[in-house]
Design an enzyme around this catalytic site. Structure first.
Site, PDB file in Angstrom:
ATOM      1  N   HIS A  86       0.860  -1.197   0.000  1.00  8.19           N
ATOM      2  CA  HIS A  86       0.000   0.000   0.000  1.00  8.19           C
ATOM      3  C   HIS A  86       0.890   1.237   0.000  1.00  8.19           C
ATOM      4  O   HIS A  86       1.816   1.336   0.798  1.00  8.19           O
ATOM      5  CB  HIS A  86      -0.903   0.037   1.240  1.00  8.19           C
ATOM      6  CG  HIS A  86      -1.721   1.295   1.293  1.00  8.19           C
ATOM      7  ND1 HIS A  86      -2.858   1.463   0.553  1.00  8.19           N
ATOM      8  CD2 HIS A  86      -1.532   2.473   1.950  1.00  8.19           C
ATOM      9  CE1 HIS A  86      -3.354   2.663   0.753  1.00  8.19           C
ATOM     10  NE2 HIS A  86      -2.561   3.301   1.612  1.00  8.19           N
ATOM     11  N   ASP A 165     -15.893   2.311   5.668  1.00  8.03           N
ATOM     12  CA  ASP A 165     -14.844   3.267   5.313  1.00  8.03           C
ATOM     13  C   ASP A 165     -15.326   4.216   4.223  1.00  8.03           C
ATOM     14  O   ASP A 165     -14.992   5.399   4.220  1.00  8.03           O
ATOM     15  CB  ASP A 165     -13.570   2.546   4.855  1.00  8.03           C
ATOM     16  CG  ASP A 165     -12.507   3.556   4.452  1.00  8.03           C
ATOM     17  OD1 ASP A 165     -12.139   4.371   5.314  1.00  8.03           O
ATOM     18  OD2 ASP A 165     -12.089   3.581   3.285  1.00  8.03           O
ATOM     19  N   ARG A 172     -15.261  12.404   6.420  1.00 10.27           N
ATOM     20  CA  ARG A 172     -13.993  13.012   6.862  1.00 10.27           C
ATOM     21  C   ARG A 172     -13.538  14.077   5.877  1.00 10.27           C
ATOM     22  O   ARG A 172     -13.036  15.138   6.258  1.00 10.27           O
ATOM     23  CB  ARG A 172     -12.914  11.937   7.010  1.00 10.27           C
ATOM     24  CG  ARG A 172     -13.100  11.077   8.258  1.00 10.27           C
ATOM     25  CD  ARG A 172     -12.189   9.867   8.212  1.00 10.27           C
ATOM     26  NE  ARG A 172     -10.796  10.226   8.124  1.00 10.27           N
ATOM     27  CZ  ARG A 172      -9.849   9.458   7.568  1.00 10.27           C
ATOM     28  NH1 ARG A 172     -10.151   8.281   7.062  1.00 10.27           N
ATOM     29  NH2 ARG A 172      -8.602   9.852   7.536  1.00 10.27           N
ATOM     30  N   SER A 187      -8.827   3.276   8.193  1.00 11.99           N
ATOM     31  CA  SER A 187      -9.278   3.385   6.812  1.00 11.99           C
ATOM     32  C   SER A 187      -8.414   2.516   5.888  1.00 11.99           C
ATOM     33  O   SER A 187      -8.916   1.704   5.106  1.00 11.99           O
ATOM     34  CB  SER A 187      -9.219   4.862   6.398  1.00 11.99           C
ATOM     35  OG  SER A 187      -9.442   5.022   5.032  1.00 11.99           O
ATOM     36  N   LYS A 191      -9.430  -1.867   4.553  1.00 13.67           N
ATOM     37  CA  LYS A 191      -9.556  -2.277   3.147  1.00 13.67           C
ATOM     38  C   LYS A 191      -8.490  -3.307   2.807  1.00 13.67           C
ATOM     39  O   LYS A 191      -8.764  -4.313   2.152  1.00 13.67           O
ATOM     40  CB  LYS A 191      -9.394  -1.054   2.233  1.00 13.67           C
ATOM     41  CG  LYS A 191     -10.567  -0.101   2.320  1.00 13.67           C
ATOM     42  CD  LYS A 191     -10.317   1.180   1.556  1.00 13.67           C
ATOM     43  CE  LYS A 191      -9.380   2.113   2.279  1.00 13.67           C
ATOM     44  NZ  LYS A 191      -9.383   3.499   1.850  1.00 13.67           N
TER      45      LYS A 191
HETATM   46  N1  URA Z   1      -5.932   6.754   2.331  1.00 14.02           N
HETATM   47  C1  URA Z   1      -6.995   6.045   2.800  1.00 14.02           C
HETATM   48  O1  URA Z   1      -7.396   5.051   2.219  1.00 14.02           O
HETATM   49  N2  URA Z   1      -7.584   6.486   3.918  1.00 14.02           N
HETATM   50  C2  URA Z   1      -7.154   7.561   4.605  1.00 14.02           C
HETATM   51  O2  URA Z   1      -7.737   7.872   5.631  1.00 14.02           O
HETATM   52  C3  URA Z   1      -6.072   8.285   4.104  1.00 14.02           C
HETATM   53  C4  URA Z   1      -5.460   7.853   2.962  1.00 14.02           C
END
Ligand code: URA
Length: 438
Positions: A86, A165, A172, A187, A191
């Site tokens: 990621h 999320d 957010r 978050s 995922k």
């Molecule tokens: N990327 C995400 O998937 N979530 C966040 O909160 C910030 C960056």
């Protein structure tokens, strides 16, 4: 509902600095998923968390509840070890496109569920969609089947995956509560862990072109991600990398795909490949198919040299409906009507290339989204971008601008001329790869 779980009581407890129980956190996340908490209650709770924080234990409970707010992929049919990466995102960051097939060619399955660009340039999905016919919209069952078959699948977040999320991120974004480490952890990890990976490597970027501007903050986020993933049983390591100048020499969706294909041919830019190898080494180490970083590096170099990584990329493109001929004929990728070099105003050395300035130029050309609903133009952007420290002759190209609109071309040229500084002293790029956490 027990009175303790009325939203207003849970919100007030966090507002006053209390630590929430697992049950209270689950009720908040369930409220985001099933609509039993109103948007104003969810938003108030997000702000309370932003101001008061979450403890380590609360962050783990929050991440777990978010991960289980939807389906969790069942990859038990995939017999290879599974590793994913990621990135917190940067300008010209096309690494997933070539790293995933490289790692898959080394015998590790790569289940990668990615996002679209939220910032100035496209995300991994936008880049892949510039390949004619390529679909990122596989249902979870198709994703699982492709991973079993070829050990590699790159898709977008489905509605089934971590739906809490999706709801909370949108809130957010409009309530000033994005920059909060426990919320970011929940978050990202909800995922990534729902996609079914065994291990995870993070590329946490810092600098002008990154989500985190500051190295200390990036370190704090990396440490939190690694600790929460470990508490949830997923080994994770994070590499801190600088994002002051764009990565590689291309910024723009199809242009970055073409650059990734060059990387798979062993012709990638040095900085892109340095980050690619650093992340790939950690993926192979965590997946336990290599014992040392040097061994992992040798495996990654071998699959480039013998064409295995390029074949894996071609296999993935074909499996997801894309035109695999782009691999040998990048001219089949979308092409902009105008391709105009930006001339250096003087001879000298490249002192600076400001990643944010280049990203704003790419955005003006149409390579990114200013609002979530904007359409991306896959063909536009820049390539042939100079790197900090390089020598340049008067009139030589600082980059080539790919545009489909005269006005956008003119405005992007002004932004790029401001972002790229040529002077008498060679600039020194900051150290690209920092510490490894975890
Ligand atoms: N990327 C995400 O998937 N979530 C966040 O909160 C910030 C960056």
């Amino acid at each position: 509902m027990s009175p303790a779980l009325f939203p207003q009581h849970v919100i007030a407890k966090k507002r006053d600095g209390g630590a929430l129980t697992r049950e209270e956190i689950e009720s908040f996340v369930r409220g985001a998923t099933d609509g039993s908490w109103a948007d104003y209650q969810l938003s108030a709770m997000l702000m309370a968390i932003f101001l008061r924080g979450l403890t380590a234990a609360e962050t783990v409970d929050y991440t777990r509840a978010m991960m289980h707010s939807g389906r969790v992929a069942d990859l038990s049919g995939v017999k290879r070890p599974k590793a994913d990466k990621h990135s917190t995102g940067g300008v010209g960051d096309n690494i997933s496109l070539h790293l995933a097939p490289m790692v898959a060619a080394c015998g590790v399955a790569v289940p990668m569920i990615s996002g679209r660009g939220l910032g100035h340039t496209g995300g991994t999905l936008d880049k892949l969609e510039s390949i004619p016919g390529f679909s990122v919209n596989l249902p979870l069952a198709g994703y699982q089947a492709q991973l079993e078959r070829i050990g590699l699948c790159l898709i977008g977040q489905t509605a089934e995956l971590a739906p809490a999320d999706k709801k909370l991120y949108a809130l957010r974004d409009v309530t000033g509560t994005v920059e909060c480490i426990p919320l970011i952890c929940g978050s990202i990890l909800s995922k990534k862990l729902a996609e079914g990976t065994d291990v995870l490597v993070g590329d946490v970027k810092y600098g002008r072109g990154a989500f985190m501007k500051d190295q200390a903050k990036a370190r704090e986020l990396a440490s939190a991600l690694v600790a929460v993933a470990a508490a949830m049983g997923t080994p994770m390591r994070a590499v801190l990398t600088a994002m002051e100048e764009p990565l590689g020499r291309a910024v723009g969706n199809a242009l970055e795909v073409a650059e990734s294909i060059a990387c798979l041919r062993g012709e990638g830019p040095a900085d892109t490949m340095a980050v690619t190898f650093a992340l790939g080494e950690q993926m192979l180490l965590l997946a336990k198919v290599a014992q040392t970083a040097a061994e992992a590096r040798a495996q990654l170099e071998a699959v480039i040299a013998d064409g295995g990584a390029l074949r894996k990329f071609r296999e993935m493109v074909a499996a997801q409906g894309g035109d695999a001929r782009v691999v040998d004929e990048p001219g089949r990728l979308p092409q902009a009507k105008m391709q105009v070099p930006l001339a250096a105003p003087r001879a000298g050395f490249v002192e600076d290339v400001d990643a944010l300035g280049v990203a704003l130029a790419a955005l003006r050309l149409g390579a990114g989204r200013a609002k979530a609903e904007d359409r991306i133009d896959p063909a536009v952007g820049v390539n042939g971008l100079v790197k900090i420290g390089e020598r340049i002759a008067t009139g030589a190209p600082l980059c080539v601008i790919h545009a489909n609109d005269e006005q956008a071309l003119a405005e992007a040229a002004v932004l790029l001329a401001k972002a790229i500084t040529v002077g008498d002293v060679p600039g020194v790029a900051p150290r690209l790869i920092g510490e490894i956490i975890g």
